[in-house]
Design a protein around this motif. Structure first.
Motif, PDB file in Angstrom:
ATOM      1  N   ALA A 363       0.848  -1.149   0.046  1.00 46.56           N
ATOM      2  CA  ALA A 363      -0.116  -0.032  -0.017  1.00 46.56           C
ATOM      3  C   ALA A 363       1.076   1.294   0.031  1.00 46.56           C
ATOM      4  CB  ALA A 363      -0.854   0.003   1.041  1.00 46.56           C
ATOM      5  N   ASN A 364       1.798   0.991   0.509  1.00 49.10           N
ATOM      6  CA  ASN A 364       2.811   2.433   0.841  1.00 49.10           C
ATOM      7  C   ASN A 364       4.228   1.649   0.907  1.00 49.10           C
ATOM      8  OD1 ASN A 364       1.190   4.579   1.744  1.00 49.10           O
ATOM      9  ND2 ASN A 364       0.597   3.071   3.323  1.00 49.10           N
ATOM     10  N   PRO A 365       4.602   1.380  -0.497  1.00 45.97           N
ATOM     11  CA  PRO A 365       5.966   0.796  -0.771  1.00 45.97           C
ATOM     12  C   PRO A 365       7.109   1.865  -0.655  1.00 45.97           C
ATOM     13  CG  PRO A 365       4.998   0.817  -2.732  1.00 45.97           C
ATOM     14  CD  PRO A 365       4.013   1.399  -1.809  1.00 45.97           C
ATOM     15  N   TYR A 366       8.155   1.458  -0.255  1.00 38.99           N
ATOM     16  CA  TYR A 366       9.523   2.188  -0.174  1.00 38.99           C
ATOM     17  C   TYR A 366      10.500   1.304  -0.586  1.00 38.99           C
ATOM     18  CZ  TYR A 366      12.914   5.863   1.384  1.00 38.99           C
ATOM     19  OH  TYR A 366      13.987   6.451   1.454  1.00 38.99           O
ATOM     20  N   VAL A 367      10.656   1.392  -1.984  1.00 38.08           N
ATOM     21  CA  VAL A 367      11.893   0.560  -2.476  1.00 38.08           C
ATOM     22  C   VAL A 367      13.016   1.065  -2.293  1.00 38.08           C
ATOM     23  CG1 VAL A 367      12.300  -0.785  -4.557  1.00 38.08           C
ATOM     24  CG2 VAL A 367       9.952  -0.123  -4.133  1.00 38.08           C
ATOM     25  N   THR A 368      13.928   0.340  -1.633  1.00 41.85           N
ATOM     26  CA  THR A 368      15.461   0.981  -1.280  1.00 41.85           C
ATOM     27  C   THR A 368      16.371  -0.324  -1.863  1.00 41.85           C
ATOM     28  OG1 THR A 368      15.418   0.182   0.962  1.00 41.85           O
ATOM     29  CG2 THR A 368      14.867   2.324   0.270  1.00 41.85           C
ATOM     30  N   SER A 369      16.034  -1.451  -1.632  1.00 40.63           N
ATOM     31  CA  SER A 369      16.778  -2.784  -2.056  1.00 40.63           C
ATOM     32  C   SER A 369      16.231  -4.102  -2.450  1.00 40.63           C
ATOM     33  CB  SER A 369      17.763  -2.868  -0.808  1.00 40.63           C
ATOM     34  OG  SER A 369      18.697  -4.100  -0.766  1.00 40.63           O
ATOM     35  N   PHE A 370      15.953  -4.928  -1.129  1.00 40.08           N
ATOM     36  CA  PHE A 370      15.466  -6.242  -1.761  1.00 40.08           C
ATOM     37  C   PHE A 370      14.153  -6.346  -2.499  1.00 40.08           C
ATOM     38  CE2 PHE A 370      17.090  -5.653   2.779  1.00 40.08           C
ATOM     39  CZ  PHE A 370      18.140  -6.581   2.713  1.00 40.08           C
ATOM     40  N   ARG A 371      13.235  -5.432  -2.281  1.00 44.80           N
ATOM     41  CA  ARG A 371      11.871  -5.496  -3.055  1.00 44.80           C
ATOM     42  C   ARG A 371      12.440  -5.323  -4.499  1.00 44.80           C
ATOM     43  NH1 ARG A 371       6.308  -3.866  -1.425  1.00 44.80           N
ATOM     44  NH2 ARG A 371       5.508  -3.176  -3.374  1.00 44.80           N
ATOM     45  N   GLY A 372      13.149  -4.235  -4.851  1.00 43.38           N
ATOM     46  CA  GLY A 372      13.327  -4.159  -6.142  1.00 43.38           C
ATOM     47  C   GLY A 372      14.426  -5.143  -6.998  1.00 43.38           C
ATOM     48  N   ILE A 373      15.430  -5.643  -5.914  1.00 45.78           N
ATOM     49  CA  ILE A 373      16.076  -6.704  -6.789  1.00 45.78           C
ATOM     50  C   ILE A 373      15.748  -8.139  -6.989  1.00 45.78           C
ATOM     51  CG2 ILE A 373      18.301  -8.206  -5.849  1.00 45.78           C
ATOM     52  CD1 ILE A 373      19.188  -5.680  -4.405  1.00 45.78           C
ATOM     53  N   ASP A 374      14.836  -8.424  -5.954  1.00 44.80           N
ATOM     54  CA  ASP A 374      14.060  -9.811  -6.309  1.00 44.80           C
ATOM     55  C   ASP A 374      13.136 -10.030  -5.182  1.00 44.80           C
ATOM     56  OD1 ASP A 374      13.011 -12.177  -7.249  1.00 44.80           O
ATOM     57  OD2 ASP A 374      15.125 -12.645  -7.874  1.00 44.80           O
ATOM     58  N   ASN A 375      11.673  -9.121  -5.259  1.00 41.38           N
ATOM     59  CA  ASN A 375      10.618  -9.398  -4.290  1.00 41.38           C
ATOM     60  C   ASN A 375      10.481 -10.773  -3.787  1.00 41.38           C
ATOM     61  OD1 ASN A 375       8.562  -7.565  -2.696  1.00 41.38           O
ATOM     62  ND2 ASN A 375       7.345  -9.230  -3.939  1.00 41.38           N
ATOM     63  N   LYS A 376      10.111 -11.415  -4.964  1.00 38.30           N
ATOM     64  CA  LYS A 376       9.647 -12.902  -4.731  1.00 38.30           C
ATOM     65  C   LYS A 376      10.594 -13.853  -4.269  1.00 38.30           C
ATOM     66  CE  LYS A 376       7.331 -16.081  -7.437  1.00 38.30           C
ATOM     67  NZ  LYS A 376       6.800 -16.683  -9.003  1.00 38.30           N
ATOM     68  N   VAL A 377      11.962 -13.431  -4.007  1.00 41.90           N
ATOM     69  CA  VAL A 377      12.808 -14.172  -3.296  1.00 41.90           C
ATOM     70  C   VAL A 377      12.974 -13.763  -1.802  1.00 41.90           C
ATOM     71  CG1 VAL A 377      15.222 -14.609  -3.024  1.00 41.90           C
ATOM     72  CG2 VAL A 377      14.182 -15.243  -5.131  1.00 41.90           C
ATOM     73  N   TYR A 378      13.050 -12.587  -1.779  1.00 38.24           N
ATOM     74  CA  TYR A 378      13.521 -12.006  -0.413  1.00 38.24           C
ATOM     75  C   TYR A 378      12.269 -11.817   0.605  1.00 38.24           C
ATOM     76  CZ  TYR A 378      18.282 -11.019  -1.693  1.00 38.24           C
ATOM     77  OH  TYR A 378      19.359 -11.050  -2.075  1.00 38.24           O
ATOM     78  N   TYR A 379      10.901 -11.700  -0.175  1.00 36.56           N
ATOM     79  CA  TYR A 379       9.729 -11.454   0.736  1.00 36.56           C
ATOM     80  C   TYR A 379       8.793 -12.685   0.798  1.00 36.56           C
ATOM     81  CZ  TYR A 379      11.604  -6.883   1.452  1.00 36.56           C
ATOM     82  OH  TYR A 379      12.350  -5.773   2.022  1.00 36.56           O
ATOM     83  N   MET A 380       7.929 -12.793   1.746  1.00 42.05           N
ATOM     84  CA  MET A 380       6.992 -13.789   1.495  1.00 42.05           C
ATOM     85  C   MET A 380       5.852 -13.100   0.914  1.00 42.05           C
ATOM     86  SD  MET A 380       7.035 -15.791   5.356  1.00 42.05           S
ATOM     87  CE  MET A 380       5.843 -16.876   4.803  1.00 42.05           C
ATOM     88  N   VAL A 381       5.081 -13.733   0.030  1.00 34.46           N
ATOM     89  CA  VAL A 381       3.827 -13.110  -0.815  1.00 34.46           C
ATOM     90  C   VAL A 381       2.719 -14.355  -0.694  1.00 34.46           C
ATOM     91  CG1 VAL A 381       5.360 -11.621  -2.314  1.00 34.46           C
ATOM     92  CG2 VAL A 381       4.516 -13.952  -2.918  1.00 34.46           C
ATOM     93  N   ASP A 382       1.373 -13.505  -0.960  1.00 34.57           N
ATOM     94  CA  ASP A 382       0.374 -14.369  -0.735  1.00 34.57           C
ATOM     95  C   ASP A 382      -0.254 -14.734  -2.061  1.00 34.57           C
ATOM     96  OD1 ASP A 382      -2.073 -15.695  -0.176  1.00 34.57           O
ATOM     97  OD2 ASP A 382      -2.789 -13.782   1.004  1.00 34.57           O
ATOM     98  N   PRO A 383      -0.145 -15.949  -2.639  1.00 30.67           N
ATOM     99  CA  PRO A 383      -0.480 -16.262  -4.126  1.00 30.67           C
ATOM    100  C   PRO A 383      -1.881 -16.181  -4.223  1.00 30.67           C
ATOM    101  CG  PRO A 383       0.299 -18.028  -2.816  1.00 30.67           C
ATOM    102  CD  PRO A 383       0.602 -17.247  -2.007  1.00 30.67           C
ATOM    103  N   ASN A 384      -2.737 -16.103  -3.123  1.00 25.28           N
ATOM    104  CA  ASN A 384      -4.067 -16.397  -3.234  1.00 25.28           C
ATOM    105  C   ASN A 384      -4.866 -14.739  -3.284  1.00 25.28           C
ATOM    106  OD1 ASN A 384      -4.377 -18.887  -3.306  1.00 25.28           O
ATOM    107  ND2 ASN A 384      -3.902 -19.101  -0.904  1.00 25.28           N
ATOM    108  N   ASN A 385      -3.922 -13.734  -3.023  1.00 26.14           N
ATOM    109  CA  ASN A 385      -4.124 -12.454  -3.003  1.00 26.14           C
ATOM    110  C   ASN A 385      -3.360 -11.429  -3.782  1.00 26.14           C
ATOM    111  OD1 ASN A 385      -5.506 -10.017  -2.155  1.00 26.14           O
ATOM    112  ND2 ASN A 385      -4.197  -9.881  -0.430  1.00 26.14           N
TER     113      ASN A 385
END
Length: 430
Positions: A363-385
């Motif tokens: 909702a309020n992203p602040y991209v400085t590193s991990f998220r922009g490098i490979d979000n799917k690897v570094y963070y847990m995401v909800d495949p159903n949402n």
């Protein structure tokens, strides 16, 4: 692959309105970005966040073979020649590699990675106008497995700032959050350069850069230095914040050292008077104390003094250096503090944060590193949402610690703080 890039500092010739990315940070116009795994372009220099300036450009059809120079009148006679080669995949981060410096970064899903180097420039007071050279990596020559790498010869061995631009699939529902307009911090950067003074707000969003120091001599722990090694059953632990301990004028310290690692040293006698023999330090990793000020919210008048908003898991908090001394001073002064505590018989315990970062939620992203490098690897995401970031931490995101690459990053961070960075005096991790 081997080629040379010569950079000439040029005067400002035209103005261009900086576009703004989804992070709210100024983005570079006319960026050099490799389109997929094809022809990379090397050596484009730009003024950060504002205006492009022309320098050497390697022809994309023959990347690594031929170089065409664009020349303009220069503001100084200073000239820096950079020579690049393929590099190697290990270790991650920046390392010395023969006569050059090796840069390596992991991204499993990226289609293009560009190394951005901000060169030190004499006579320029405004760092935002310092020169940036971009190396768009070729996935055939500069990629091994999921690690992108390049070796650059001719760079100074300290005082250089660097970051990455990463592009890839745009499928939000697949968990990707790539945005090549954003300059990203290396997760393995050992030093971070950004703001030097704690809590100093500005109308311009701050940009963290990685940096390095291969010039300084190893820290002198002393021939008689030893750890207190107190039994845990005998510990009298004082949980505390490095800055808050001496930040107020009531500390009686000079303003230049209040709230710093060095200021902490001056108050060790007070800890001994209290009978304390162990301090548990709230996070001393680089963190974002201004996280509440990025968008309107009930806490936007506050700063995060605790430190639970990690930007990087390897670098000491730069703004805890005395007198705004910067990242190299922060690293040295942190070690001085640890050494002084141990010499006084006081154990040092670090409170560390490996469950989330400063990059907030979708909702309020602040991209400085991990998220922009490979979000799917570094963070847990909800495949159903719609692959929204999962938030088990209560801070907007949750690190994907079951992924082997993220797990190894955490282990590497622990090893770094325990020994390889010279901080062998930090025995306990909380």
């Amino acid at each position: 692959m081997d080629s040379s890039v010569s950079t000439n500092r040029s005067p400002l010739r035209s103005a261009a309105a900086a576009r703004r990315s989804s992070s709210g940070r100024p983005a570079l116009p006319n960026r050099v970005v490799a389109s997929g795994c094809g022809g990379a372009q090397f050596g484009k220099a730009q003024r950060f966040g504002a205006v492009r300036i022309a320098t050497a450009r390697a022809q994309s059809a023959n990347a690594g073979k031929s170089v065409t120079e664009e020349t303009q009148p220069t503001v100084a006679d200073t000239k820096m020649s950079l020579k690049y080669s393929s590099g190697k995949a290990s270790p991650l981060g920046v390392s010395q590699d023969g006569s050059g410096l090796n840069f390596a970064i992991f991204s499993q899903h990226a289609s293009a990675v560009t190394l951005c180097i901000k060169l030190p420039t004499r006579g320029i007071q405004d760092e935002e106008n310092a020169e940036i050279v971009e190396f768009a990596l070729d996935c055939q020559e500069n990629k091994t497995g999921d690690v992108w790498h390049v070796s650059v010869e001719g760079l100074p061995t300290s005082g250089v700032l660097y970051g990455y631009r990463v592009n890839g699939p745009q499928g939000w529902e697949q968990g990707h959050r790539f945005d090549s307009s954003i300059l990203l911090l290396d997760p393995y950067a050992k030093l971070v350069s950004g703001r030097n003074y704690f809590g100093v707000d500005s109308d311009k969003p701050s940009q963290p850069f990685g940096t390095y120091d291969f010039d300084s001599s190893p820290f002198d722990w002393g021939v008689d230095y030893q750890l207190p090694n107190l039994p845990e059953t005998d510990l009298v632990v004082y949980e505390m914040n490095v800055r808050a301990y001496t930040a107020d004028e009531s500390s009686g310290l000079d303003p230049a050292v209040r709230g710093s690692y060095l200021g902490f040293i001056d108050k060790i006698p007070h800890l001994l008077e209290l009978g304390v023999n162990a301090v548990e330090l709230l996070p001393v990793f680089e963190f974002d104390e201004l996280e509440f000020k990025r968008y309107p919210n009930p806490r936007d008048h506050m700063v995060n003094t605790w430190g639970y908003s990690t930007i990087n898991f390897f670098a000491p908090m730069t703004r805890y250096a005395s007198a705004g001394g910067g990242p190299i001073a922060a690293s040295r002064e942190l070690k001085q503090m640890v050494k002084a505590l141990h010499n006084a018989g006081i154990e040092v315990i670090l409170d560390v944060v490996y469950n989330h970062t400063n990059e907030a939620d979708d909702a309020n992203p602040y991209v400085t590193s991990f998220r922009g490098i490979d979000n799917k690897v570094y963070y847990m995401v909800d495949p159903n949402n719609n692959a929204q970031l999962l938030n088990f931490s209560g801070c907007g995101n949750t690190l994907n610690c079951n992924h082997p690459v993220v797990m190894e990053l955490i282990l590497d961070s622990l090893r770094h703080w325990y020994g390889r960075a010279g901080l062998h005096g930090i025995e306990h991790m909380a």
